[in-house]
Design an enzyme around this catalytic site. Structure first.
Site, PDB file in Angstrom:
ATOM      1  N   ASP A 199       0.820  -1.221   0.000  1.00 52.56           N
ATOM      2  CA  ASP A 199       0.000   0.000   0.000  1.00 52.56           C
ATOM      3  C   ASP A 199       0.852   1.269   0.000  1.00 52.56           C
ATOM      4  OD1 ASP A 199      -2.349  -1.666   0.341  1.00 52.56           O
ATOM      5  OD2 ASP A 199      -1.775  -1.819   2.449  1.00 52.56           O
ATOM      6  N   LYS A 239       2.193   2.187  -5.124  1.00 51.86           N
ATOM      7  CA  LYS A 239       2.890   1.660  -6.298  1.00 51.86           C
ATOM      8  C   LYS A 239       2.155   1.962  -7.592  1.00 51.86           C
ATOM      9  CE  LYS A 239       3.136  -2.580  -4.639  1.00 51.86           C
ATOM     10  NZ  LYS A 239       2.808  -2.370  -3.213  1.00 51.86           N
ATOM     11  N   GLY A 240       0.808   2.076  -7.529  1.00 52.23           N
ATOM     12  CA  GLY A 240       0.035   2.247  -8.747  1.00 52.23           C
ATOM     13  C   GLY A 240       0.492   3.420  -9.584  1.00 52.23           C
ATOM     14  N   GLY A 254      -3.921  -4.839  -4.891  1.00 53.56           N
ATOM     15  CA  GLY A 254      -4.131  -4.108  -6.133  1.00 53.56           C
ATOM     16  C   GLY A 254      -3.791  -2.650  -5.992  1.00 53.56           C
ATOM     17  N   HIS A 255      -3.994  -1.923  -7.072  1.00 50.90           N
ATOM     18  CA  HIS A 255      -3.769  -0.492  -7.025  1.00 50.90           C
ATOM     19  C   HIS A 255      -4.640   0.203  -8.065  1.00 50.90           C
ATOM     20  CE1 HIS A 255      -0.309  -2.253  -9.430  1.00 50.90           C
ATOM     21  NE2 HIS A 255      -1.033  -1.660 -10.337  1.00 50.90           N
ATOM     22  N   THR A 256      -4.721   1.497  -7.909  1.00 54.33           N
ATOM     23  CA  THR A 256      -5.548   2.304  -8.791  1.00 54.33           C
ATOM     24  C   THR A 256      -4.666   3.146  -9.698  1.00 54.33           C
ATOM     25  OG1 THR A 256      -7.293   2.431  -7.120  1.00 54.33           O
ATOM     26  CG2 THR A 256      -7.345   4.062  -8.882  1.00 54.33           C
ATOM     27  N   GLN A 262       1.993  -6.150  -3.059  1.00 49.26           N
ATOM     28  CA  GLN A 262       2.224  -6.074  -1.618  1.00 49.26           C
ATOM     29  C   GLN A 262       3.585  -5.425  -1.311  1.00 49.26           C
ATOM     30  OE1 GLN A 262       1.501  -9.994  -2.204  1.00 49.26           O
ATOM     31  NE2 GLN A 262      -0.427 -10.122  -1.136  1.00 49.26           N
ATOM     32  N   THR A 312      -7.349  -0.794  -1.816  1.00 44.85           N
ATOM     33  CA  THR A 312      -7.959  -0.714  -3.140  1.00 44.85           C
ATOM     34  C   THR A 312      -8.881  -1.898  -3.399  1.00 44.85           C
ATOM     35  OG1 THR A 312      -6.089   0.508  -4.065  1.00 44.85           O
ATOM     36  CG2 THR A 312      -7.474  -0.685  -5.624  1.00 44.85           C
ATOM     37  N   GLY A 369     -10.899  -2.635   0.711  1.00 45.74           N
ATOM     38  CA  GLY A 369     -11.559  -1.532   1.383  1.00 45.74           C
ATOM     39  C   GLY A 369     -11.262  -1.453   2.871  1.00 45.74           C
ATOM     40  N   ARG A 388      -6.457   0.915   6.967  1.00 48.75           N
ATOM     41  CA  ARG A 388      -5.065   0.600   7.272  1.00 48.75           C
ATOM     42  C   ARG A 388      -4.651   1.193   8.618  1.00 48.75           C
ATOM     43  NH1 ARG A 388      -3.866   2.745   1.327  1.00 48.75           N
ATOM     44  NH2 ARG A 388      -4.515   0.904   0.156  1.00 48.75           N
ATOM     45  N   ASP A 430       3.060  14.719   0.900  1.00 48.28           N
ATOM     46  CA  ASP A 430       2.096  15.788   1.166  1.00 48.28           C
ATOM     47  C   ASP A 430       1.169  15.496   2.342  1.00 48.28           C
ATOM     48  OD1 ASP A 430       1.298  13.855  -0.968  1.00 48.28           O
ATOM     49  OD2 ASP A 430      -0.660  14.772  -0.693  1.00 48.28           O
ATOM     50  N   SER A 489       6.945  11.626  -4.914  1.00 40.52           N
ATOM     51  CA  SER A 489       5.554  11.837  -5.305  1.00 40.52           C
ATOM     52  C   SER A 489       4.886  12.779  -4.320  1.00 40.52           C
ATOM     53  CB  SER A 489       4.813  10.501  -5.342  1.00 40.52           C
ATOM     54  OG  SER A 489       3.433  10.693  -5.542  1.00 40.52           O
TER      55      SER A 489
END
Length: 431
Positions: A13, A16-17, A40-42, A225, A300, A303, A306, A334, A414
């Site tokens: 988490d 990475k997406g 997964g990722h978005t 992961q 992602t 749901g 975390r 940020d 990022s």
């Protein structure tokens, strides 16, 4: 041409997406080399969000070849569902754009059932926190040499004997749990439903990758992961069922380790974890709530909320060594905007002894006390920054201190979920 492996350097988490999407635009081939559809990722491309859990990121970009390697355990029904979801969004996945290793093991409904039975039967303190998608039982069958593999769908006449062998093991377990046994006919019917749609994607992936490498294509290896969930090097037993470190990119794809030129570790500017297990810097108070809400820390795929805490430099330094990370992509800086002070874990105390690494023993991990270094926060905003000059001075100091503590440079920074809000120090694909 450079070939790049992307791994999470924490418990997953890490964001990475966005980074993988940014890199996949520069790659010719994108390979998923481990895991299943439990992570997964978005991706956000031209304002459109794509949620991926099994398919490699390159599949949403025209002209890229996406590959699911042999290190992945493949749920064929989940694969088809994801392909159909993308089709509804205008992304057509064809055998020309996606290839699947013929020696990848399949996840069956039997695996999902067993996963749920075992997790739900475990005592509260013994639960692993599995997503109950059948990942673990499928890997167990692979190691036990009784798995049904993608290639078996193309050799239909051989399946009955393989299913019988599989059920000798699992029906004994189901019987012991007082559960209804599975018949061979049920498994055959399940596979009959999917084989015509899966077999066209089947390929000898190791040979295909070697051919593309020799042709000079840029290859991006995408893991799921994070390294701290690695079956060998993670916080065992609260780990996933596969190797998540960078070395698995070679094993899970069939391309030799000498083909890997750069390892990029994705690293969040704080720390999060989903599910059970030790988390030395976890904060379940005001700070943890702030990080969770500001960082939108929900899975992602699942749901699930975390757990959140301060950046753990000792953990990341450990994964830098284990995965051979050349540089990191630091994400979600940020989220820390506006904090008056920021803590960084630089090591631990265990029974009066100072440690610079996470001990392997589960009991020892629960007794760790983090040793913090406190740094001043910053009043300005880092959100959307695209150059070092746009960052507050204290934010730059924080990043530089992280580099020193984890003993790896920042290659990318990022500053928002938008792919353009990225400060590039070194392009991992640079020749």
């Amino acid at each position: 041409m450079a070939n790049v492996v992307v791994v999470g350097s924490q418990w997953g988490d890490e964001g990475k997406g966005k980074i993988v999407d940014w890199l996949s635009e520069r790659a010719d081939v994108v390979v998923r080399f481990q895991g299943g559809h439990n992570a997964g990722h978005t991706l956000v491309i031209d304002g459109v969000s794509y949620k991926l859990s099994l398919l490699p990121s390159g599949v949403v970009r025209a002209g890229k070849l996406a590959i699911i390697g042999n290190g992945v355990v493949l749920d064929p029904h989940a694969l088809i569902a994801e392909i159909d979801r993308l089709a509804e969004q205008g992304v057509k996945v064809t055998p020309d754009s996606l290839r699947i290793a013929d020696n990848a093991a399949l996840i069956l409904s039997l695996h999902r059932r067993l996963d749920g039975l075992r997790e739900n039967a475990a005592a509260p303190g013994a639960k692993i926190g599995t997503t109950q998608r059948g990942i673990g039982p499928a890997y167990e069958d692979k190691v036990g040499r009784r798995a049904i593999r993608v290639m078996d769908l193309a050799e239909w006449e051989t399946l009955p004997g393989k299913i019988d062998r599989l059920l000798v093991h699992h029906n004994a377990l189901l019987k012991g749990l007082g559960e209804k046994e599975v018949t061979p006919e049920e498994i055959l019917a399940e596979l009959e439903d999917v084989r015509e749609r899966v077999v066209p994607y089947c390929d000898t992936v190791w040979a295909l990758l070697e051919k593309r490498r020799r042709a000079g294509d840029r290859i991006l290896f995408e893991g799921a992961q994070g390294a701290l969930l690695d079956i060998d090097h993670g916080t065992y037993p609260y780990v996933t069922s596969s190797n998540t470190v960078a070395g698995q990119a070679a094993t899970g794809s069939g391309l030799g380790p000498s083909a890997i030129d750069y390892v990029l570790g994705i690293t969040k500017a704080y720390t999060t974890r989903v599910g059970e297990g030790p988390f030395p810097t976890e904060d379940d108070g005001e700070v943890g709530n702030f990080l969770g809400e500001r960082g939108r820390e929900f899975g992602t795929v699942t749901g699930r909320k975390r757990r959140c805490g301060w950046f753990d430099a000792a953990l990341v330094r450990q994964t830098v060594k284990v995965s051979g990370i050349n540089g990191i992509a630091l994400t979600k800086l940020d989220v820390l905007d506006g904090l008056k002070e920021i803590k960084v874990c630089v090591g631990y105390e265990l029974d009066g002894e100072r440690l610079s690494f996470l001990p392997a023993g589960a009991a020892a991990q629960t007794r760790l006390t983090p040793v913090y270094e406190t740094m001043p926060g910053w009043a300005g905003s880092t959100a959307g920054a695209r150059s070092w000059a746009e960052l507050p001075a204290e934010a730059v100091k924080y990043v530089r201190r992280i580099e020193e503590l984890i003993e790896a440079p920042v290659a990318m920074l990022s500053t928002s979920p938008e792919r353009v809000d990225t400060i590039l120090v070194r392009d991992p694909f640079q020749d």
